[in-house]
Scaffold this motif. Structure first.
Motif, PDB file in Angstrom:
ATOM      1  N   GLN A 166      43.962  30.209   9.979  1.00  0.00           N
ATOM      2  CA  GLN A 166      42.947  29.182  10.657  1.00  0.00           C
ATOM      3  C   GLN A 166      43.003  28.727  12.200  1.00  0.00           C
ATOM      4  OE1 GLN A 166      43.194  25.982   7.933  1.00  0.00           O
ATOM      5  NE2 GLN A 166      43.030  27.071   6.020  1.00  0.00           N
TER       6      GLN A 166
ATOM      7  N   GLU B 224      41.664  34.458  10.290  1.00  0.00           N
ATOM      8  CA  GLU B 224      41.000  33.486   9.171  1.00  0.00           C
ATOM      9  C   GLU B 224      41.910  33.166   8.305  1.00  0.00           C
ATOM     10  OE1 GLU B 224      37.998  36.168   7.201  1.00  0.00           O
ATOM     11  OE2 GLU B 224      37.040  35.840   9.140  1.00  0.00           O
ATOM     12  N   ARG B 225      43.072  34.131   7.799  1.00  0.00           N
ATOM     13  CA  ARG B 225      44.436  33.358   7.153  1.00  0.00           C
ATOM     14  C   ARG B 225      44.889  32.495   7.651  1.00  0.00           C
ATOM     15  NH1 ARG B 225      46.814  31.135   4.303  1.00  0.00           N
ATOM     16  NH2 ARG B 225      47.912  32.497   2.165  1.00  0.00           N
TER      17      ARG B 225
END
Length: 440
Positions: A379, A376-377
């Motif tokens: 992407q 998530e961080r």
């Protein structure tokens, strides 16, 4: 073109190199041995190697993986198909060689080159100065790089507890790092210390040759219920060592001729200059953002520190995480974000009673959320859930049936589903699996 220095050509180093190459980086890998593969390389050498350096590999003869091959590949480059899920170490080594060759990584490796020192180029620079020694001719050179990826593994520097009387023991004392063949245990009375993955597997190894194996640990009762061979006796922690026997915490005392330390390893980075700003405190490497980026100098990254993980998949995810920032796709996180994130995670671990040496431990409790946080961080595409599910299932099976769990055969149906059978049923399993995958 950005210059990448990668330290180590084991599984983490070669996938980090492949990822950096895909981002058009100029990649140089320094490998202190003569081969790709890191800890998967088997050698008869123990102690020091032909160059006088400590032997890196801890591989022993006949090792089979303790994870299914289905979760030991890389995205887009899986391990070759075969009936068994738990495969020989030489098959893993060949797979790593094939992977490096396929992505033009092998040509970027400087073999028999020891990284002696890494330090920031200047106090106000993001660059690095790296000093390397050619082990063949002894020549030394210094190079400059924009990024350093530390991929030297953490199964190479033995940890041996300090027990009272250890220096007076008259028998053989051996760490699993220096173990190669089971004949060393023939007709011996062996004490195995440690109940990690190597401790449990090597207790079984020792039992094939030894008269008696005392298995010393302090893990929960569930391990005590595992079925071991008849010549294995479980005992508590060591209290002290005598000349020909060992005394345990419950007051018992047993004669012993071999003490076999399966007590793990120390994270060691002897090439890091103090100015790198990295400290190792009882195997807690800090300060790191998400167990990867050096907070003090974020153009340095560590690939592969967490354990009890889907190792190769995690290495590749961590590498993609780094390259998302190093390539300029995303700005490198600021110092406050990184420190706050580390503090939050570590405080949660300490609140659950974990020790510093468990700072990088994942397993069933942490690995799923860890992979998600990296993806998530940065992407990027996450590790499919099914991989973590298989890892957790195989770990539980090892706890439930230590002697037979490697008979399990896994097959992946899709990103969320796997099926499993026993190796003796694999013919019927293939037919059922084909039907199921066609239906999907």
């Amino acid at each position: 073109m950005k210059r990448y220095c990668i330290i180590g050509a084991g599984a983490s180093g070669i996938c980090a190199a492949k990822t950096a190459l895909e981002a058009d980086g100029h990649v140089t890998i320094f490998e202190r041995t003569d081969r790709i593969g890191g800890t998967w390389v088997y050698t008869e050498e123990v102690g020091t190697d032909r160059y006088g350096e400590p032997v890196h590999s801890s591989m022993y003869q006949g090792l089979r993986t303790n994870l299914p091959k289905e979760i030991m590949g890389f995205p887009g480059f899986e391990m070759p198909q075969q009936d068994a899920s738990y495969v020989r170490s030489d098959e893993v080594l060949q797979f790593l060689q094939d992977y490096a060759d396929s992505y033009d990584v092998t040509n970027r490796i400087n073999f028999a080159h020891l990284v002696e020192e890494v330090k920031p180029a200047t106090s106000d620079s993001n660059g690095w100065t790296v000093r390397i020694r050619n082990l063949v001719d002894g020549s030394i050179r210094t190079e400059s790089y924009d990024f350093v990826l530390v991929c030297n593994g953490h199964y190479h520097t033995p940890h041996i507890p300090s027990y009272a009387g250890r220096d007076r023991f008259r028998g053989l004392q051996l760490h699993s790092h220096d173990y190669r063949k089971p004949d060393v245990f023939r007709d011996q009375i062996v004490l195995v210390i440690g109940a990690g993955p190597s401790g449990t597997d090597l207790t079984l190894e020792a039992a094939t040759k030894a008269k008696t194996v005392y298995f010393s640990h302090h893990v929960p009762d569930k391990l005590k219920r595992l079925v071991f061979p008849a010549n294995v006796i479980q005992v508590p922690d060591v209290l002290r060592i005598h000349t020909d026997s060992v005394e345990f915490q419950d007051g018992s005392n047993h004669p012993v001729t071999v003490i076999f330390y399966c007590t793990g390893y120390r994270y060691s980075f002897p090439f890091l200059h103090p100015d790198c700003g990295v400290d190792v405190d009882d195997n807690w490497v800090r300060p790191l953002y998400k167990h990867v980026l050096n907070v003090n100098h974020p153009t340095m990254a560590f690939i592969g520190l967490p354990f009890y993980v889907c190792a190769t998949l995690m290495f590749e995810l961590q590498a993609r995480f780094c390259i998302a920032f190093y390539s300029g796709h995303l700005p490198i996180p600021d110092r406050k974000e990184m420190l706050d994130d580390q503090a939050r995670e570590m405080n949660e671990r300490w609140s659950r009673g974990l020790k510093k040496r468990q700072a990088h431990m994942m397993g069933a409790d942490y690995q799923r959320s860890y992979y998600k946080s990296l993806a998530e961080r940065a992407q990027i595409t996450p590790i499919p859930e099914v991989m973590t599910d298989i890892h957790i299932d195989s770990g539980q099976r090892k706890k439930d049936d230590l002697q037979h769990y490697r008979n399990d055969v896994y097959r992946i149906v899709d990103g969320n589903t796997f099926v499993k059978c026993d190796i003796s049923e694999v013919a019927c399993f293939k037919e059922d699996f084909n039907v199921q995958t066609q239906a999907n």
